[in-house]
Design a protein around this motif. Structure first.
Motif, PDB file in Angstrom:
ATOM      1  N   THR A  31       0.823  -1.211   0.000  1.00 52.19           N
ATOM      2  CA  THR A  31       0.000   0.000   0.000  1.00 52.19           C
ATOM      3  C   THR A  31       0.859   1.263   0.000  1.00 52.19           C
ATOM      4  N   GLY A  32       1.994   1.234   0.686  1.00 47.08           N
ATOM      5  CA  GLY A  32       2.863   2.403   0.712  1.00 47.08           C
ATOM      6  C   GLY A  32       2.520   3.414   1.779  1.00 47.08           C
ATOM      7  N   ARG A  33       1.304   3.339   2.331  1.00 45.14           N
ATOM      8  CA  ARG A  33       0.873   4.288   3.369  1.00 45.14           C
ATOM      9  C   ARG A  33      -0.197   3.603   4.217  1.00 45.14           C
ATOM     10  N   PRO A  34      -0.105   3.719   5.533  1.00 38.93           N
ATOM     11  CA  PRO A  34      -0.999   2.953   6.397  1.00 38.93           C
ATOM     12  C   PRO A  34      -2.443   3.429   6.413  1.00 38.93           C
ATOM     13  N   TRP A  35      -2.695   4.661   6.049  1.00 35.81           N
ATOM     14  CA  TRP A  35      -4.033   5.211   6.242  1.00 35.81           C
ATOM     15  C   TRP A  35      -5.053   4.721   5.212  1.00 35.81           C
ATOM     16  N   VAL A  36      -4.636   3.991   4.186  1.00 32.83           N
ATOM     17  CA  VAL A  36      -5.591   3.508   3.182  1.00 32.83           C
ATOM     18  C   VAL A  36      -6.333   2.263   3.647  1.00 32.83           C
ATOM     19  N   THR A  37      -5.943   1.691   4.783  1.00 38.76           N
ATOM     20  CA  THR A  37      -6.676   0.573   5.368  1.00 38.76           C
ATOM     21  C   THR A  37      -7.124   0.961   6.764  1.00 38.76           C
ATOM     22  N   ALA A  38      -8.232   0.367   7.194  1.00 34.61           N
ATOM     23  CA  ALA A  38      -8.760   0.663   8.526  1.00 34.61           C
ATOM     24  C   ALA A  38      -9.685  -0.462   8.960  1.00 34.61           C
ATOM     25  N   ALA A  39      -9.848  -0.580  10.261  1.00 37.69           N
ATOM     26  CA  ALA A  39     -10.747  -1.598  10.794  1.00 37.69           C
ATOM     27  C   ALA A  39     -12.208  -1.237  10.551  1.00 37.69           C
ATOM     28  N   GLU A  40     -12.500   0.061  10.460  1.00 35.22           N
ATOM     29  CA  GLU A  40     -13.875   0.515  10.223  1.00 35.22           C
ATOM     30  C   GLU A  40     -13.941   1.330   8.934  1.00 35.22           C
ATOM     31  N   ALA A  41     -14.943   1.064   8.113  1.00 40.31           N
ATOM     32  CA  ALA A  41     -15.064   1.751   6.827  1.00 40.31           C
ATOM     33  C   ALA A  41     -15.263   3.249   6.996  1.00 40.31           C
ATOM     34  N   ALA A  42     -15.980   3.661   8.047  1.00 38.15           N
ATOM     35  CA  ALA A  42     -16.246   5.087   8.252  1.00 38.15           C
ATOM     36  C   ALA A  42     -14.953   5.875   8.433  1.00 38.15           C
ATOM     37  N   GLU A 321      -0.214   8.208  13.486  1.00 40.27           N
ATOM     38  CA  GLU A 321       0.050   9.588  13.118  1.00 40.27           C
ATOM     39  C   GLU A 321      -0.642   9.926  11.817  1.00 40.27           C
ATOM     40  N   GLY A 322      -0.821  11.238  11.580  1.00 44.72           N
ATOM     41  CA  GLY A 322      -1.407  11.702  10.328  1.00 44.72           C
ATOM     42  C   GLY A 322      -2.802  11.160  10.099  1.00 44.72           C
ATOM     43  N   LEU A 323      -3.118  10.852   8.849  1.00 44.46           N
ATOM     44  CA  LEU A 323      -4.455  10.354   8.525  1.00 44.46           C
ATOM     45  C   LEU A 323      -4.751   9.024   9.204  1.00 44.46           C
ATOM     46  N   ALA A 324      -3.733   8.213   9.460  1.00 42.41           N
ATOM     47  CA  ALA A 324      -3.959   6.926  10.105  1.00 42.41           C
ATOM     48  C   ALA A 324      -4.513   7.082  11.510  1.00 42.41           C
ATOM     49  N   ALA A 325      -4.354   8.266  12.106  1.00 41.03           N
ATOM     50  CA  ALA A 325      -4.879   8.505  13.445  1.00 41.03           C
ATOM     51  C   ALA A 325      -6.370   8.834  13.433  1.00 41.03           C
ATOM     52  N   VAL A 326      -6.921   9.075  12.255  1.00 40.56           N
ATOM     53  CA  VAL A 326      -8.349   9.399  12.148  1.00 40.56           C
ATOM     54  C   VAL A 326      -9.153   8.111  12.264  1.00 40.56           C
ATOM     55  N   GLY A 327      -9.950   8.010  13.301  1.00 41.56           N
ATOM     56  CA  GLY A 327     -10.726   6.804  13.525  1.00 41.56           C
ATOM     57  C   GLY A 327     -11.783   7.037  14.582  1.00 41.56           C
ATOM     58  N   PRO A 328     -12.465   5.994  15.003  1.00 40.25           N
ATOM     59  CA  PRO A 328     -13.527   6.153  16.000  1.00 40.25           C
ATOM     60  C   PRO A 328     -12.966   6.652  17.328  1.00 40.25           C
ATOM     61  N   ARG A 329     -13.758   7.437  18.032  1.00 39.78           N
ATOM     62  CA  ARG A 329     -13.307   7.972  19.312  1.00 39.78           C
ATOM     63  C   ARG A 329     -13.357   6.921  20.414  1.00 39.78           C
ATOM     64  N   GLY A 330     -14.213   5.958  20.266  1.00 43.81           N
ATOM     65  CA  GLY A 330     -14.361   4.934  21.287  1.00 43.81           C
ATOM     66  C   GLY A 330     -14.116   3.546  20.732  1.00 43.81           C
ATOM     67  N   TRP A 331     -14.804   2.584  21.308  1.00 51.96           N
ATOM     68  CA  TRP A 331     -14.709   1.178  20.904  1.00 51.96           C
ATOM     69  C   TRP A 331     -16.039   0.808  20.265  1.00 51.96           C
ATOM     70  N   PRO A 332     -16.130   0.796  18.931  1.00 49.31           N
ATOM     71  CA  PRO A 332     -17.410   0.543  18.277  1.00 49.31           C
ATOM     72  C   PRO A 332     -17.982  -0.831  18.631  1.00 49.31           C
ATOM     73  N   ARG A 333     -19.313  -0.910  18.669  1.00 50.93           N
ATOM     74  CA  ARG A 333     -19.971  -2.179  18.961  1.00 50.93           C
ATOM     75  C   ARG A 333     -19.595  -3.246  17.941  1.00 50.93           C
ATOM     76  N   GLU A 334     -19.455  -2.837  16.672  1.00 49.35           N
ATOM     77  CA  GLU A 334     -19.097  -3.804  15.631  1.00 49.35           C
ATOM     78  C   GLU A 334     -17.733  -4.442  15.909  1.00 49.35           C
ATOM     79  N   ARG A 335     -16.851  -3.697  16.549  1.00 42.23           N
ATOM     80  CA  ARG A 335     -15.528  -4.229  16.861  1.00 42.23           C
ATOM     81  C   ARG A 335     -15.636  -5.396  17.846  1.00 42.23           C
TER      82      ARG A 335
END
Length: 407
Positions: A31-42, A321-335
């Protein structure tokens, strides 16, 4: 009628490799950059919006350029995907719906399917990823590791290895629609004749899942001389495959027997500070949360020496760090739901371990089909064309800056 082949007993160098039996393979995604994948689609949508709304140096910093990709790099659209092909900085285009992927063994995540953001997306794999495909994914080789050396998925795998050098990804079919099995030419006919039963591509994959074992040269796949042992191994492999597909291809999602299913006994807080296992109580402690019963075999399930439940947790709670730090504030129920299913899958796979060991012990005491016998039957060596992707002559794909090419 396929030619009869003999049997032999020899060292590991006498056994066929997975590379002999499933000759076309694809390298892992980069991928070259970590922020293109995430545990949650949002999370991916929020990252895309931030990047698309930034300009100049700010956008470049968020993008994290590499030698292969910058915000000014055009790229062909991924097969089956409609995205921008010009420079992202000039025209990001509409947000592409994320795709579900397998991020290393047993970890289902999401990916932004935009080729401009990915250093090496392996388009040849995307061309054959459809509702019929199953991918066999090699795990990195680690000496003295007794964990699984191979897994299977209906999702697009990125081939990430928790430890060791990443292995290869081997699609079961070379063309969309479940057409042209990715098997050594003549192998199914040869095995059908040998075992007195129809041998399909999926049954070969099932056998490989049950019987393959690692070596420094690659995965070794002993093939039995008799149909009874073949049937036993295929039955075991089909169960391994069913569990790993997690309900895909019309199957049922894995479930432990009543009374052994894990439940949340104390809720997991928004930011759990760690994960540990209480073996006496069979409790998985996630911060202040508690999940039980969790079999010890699920907690200790490792690939390449890495415990899968710990890795799953670390990926979702590590400081980024950076965009990879953008994610849910808590622990989502789906997780939490995904955690319960992962525990279930690992526990059921571990429960099949003794049957795999018994199968391998039996193979070690009996004759197997050797590489020499497969050569004598004309199955090996495979032609060079079998190691290359199949041509897709009627498929048009949008290239960089909107140009089209016939593949």
């Amino acid at each position: 009628m396929a030619a009869r082949v003999g049997a032999g007993v020899g060292g590991d160098d006498a056994l066929p490799l997975l590379d002999d039996l499933m000759p076309w393979s694809v390298r892992p995604l980069r991928t070259g950059r970590p922020w293109v994948t995430a545990a949650e689609a949002a999370s991916l949508r929020a990252r895309w919006d931030l990047l698309a709304g930034a300009e100049g140096a700010d956008q470049e910093r968020l993008f994290r350029p590499s030698r292969s990709r910058t915000p000014l790099t055009p790229a062909a659209a991924l097969p089956g995907r409609s995205t921008g092909t010009g420079a992202f900085a000039r025209h990001p285009g509409p947000y592409p719906e994320p795709v579900r992927i397998l991020h290393g063994p047993f970890d289902e995540q999401w990916l932004i399917p935009d080729h401009r953001l990915l250093d090496a997306a392996r388009p040849e794999m995307w061309r054959v990823a459809d509702g019929h495909q199953i991918f066999a994914v090699e795990h990195g080789y680690v000496p003295q590791d007794d964990g699984p050396c191979l897994s299977a998925t209906a999702l697009l795998p990125d081939g990430h290895a928790p430890a060791g050098r990443p292995g290869r990804i081997r699609p079961l079919y070379r063309r969309p629609g479940g057409q042209e099995p990715n098997l050594a030419p003549g192998l199914p006919a040869l095995l059908s004749d040998r075992y007195g039963t129809a041998v399909s591509a999926e049954s070969v994959l099932a056998w490989i899942l049950a019987a393959a074992r690692p070596s420094a040269a690659g995965l070794l796949v002993p093939l039995p001389t008799g149909g009874d042992l073949w049937a036993r191994g295929v039955e075991l492999g089909q169960e391994l495959l069913r569990l790993q597909l997690r309900g895909a291809r019309g199957g049922e999602r894995p479930r432990l027997p009543g009374g052994r299913r894990p439940y949340v006994r104390a809720p997991i807080q928004p930011r759990p500070d760690g994960i540990r296992y209480d073996a006496e109580e069979e409790v998985l402690v996630v911060g202040e949360g508690r999940v039980s019963p969790v079999p010890a075999a699920a907690w200790d399930f490792r690939v390449g020496g890495v415990r899968m439940l710990e890795l799953w947790f670390e990926r979702r709670t590590a400081v980024a760090e950076g965009l990879a730090a953008v994610g849910p504030r808590g622990w989502p129920r789906e997780r939490t739901s995904e955690l319960l299913e992962l525990i279930t899958v690992l526990a059921l796979l571990a429960g099949l371990g003794p049957r795999q060991e018994a199968l391998r012990d039996t193979l070690g005491r009996t004759g197997t089909l050797t590489r020499d016998s497969l050569r004598a039957a004309g199955v090996l060596p495979v032609p060079a064309s079998a190691r290359r992707p199949a041509s897709v002559l009627d498929h048009r794909e949008e290239g960089p800056e909107g140009q089209f090419a016939l593949l």
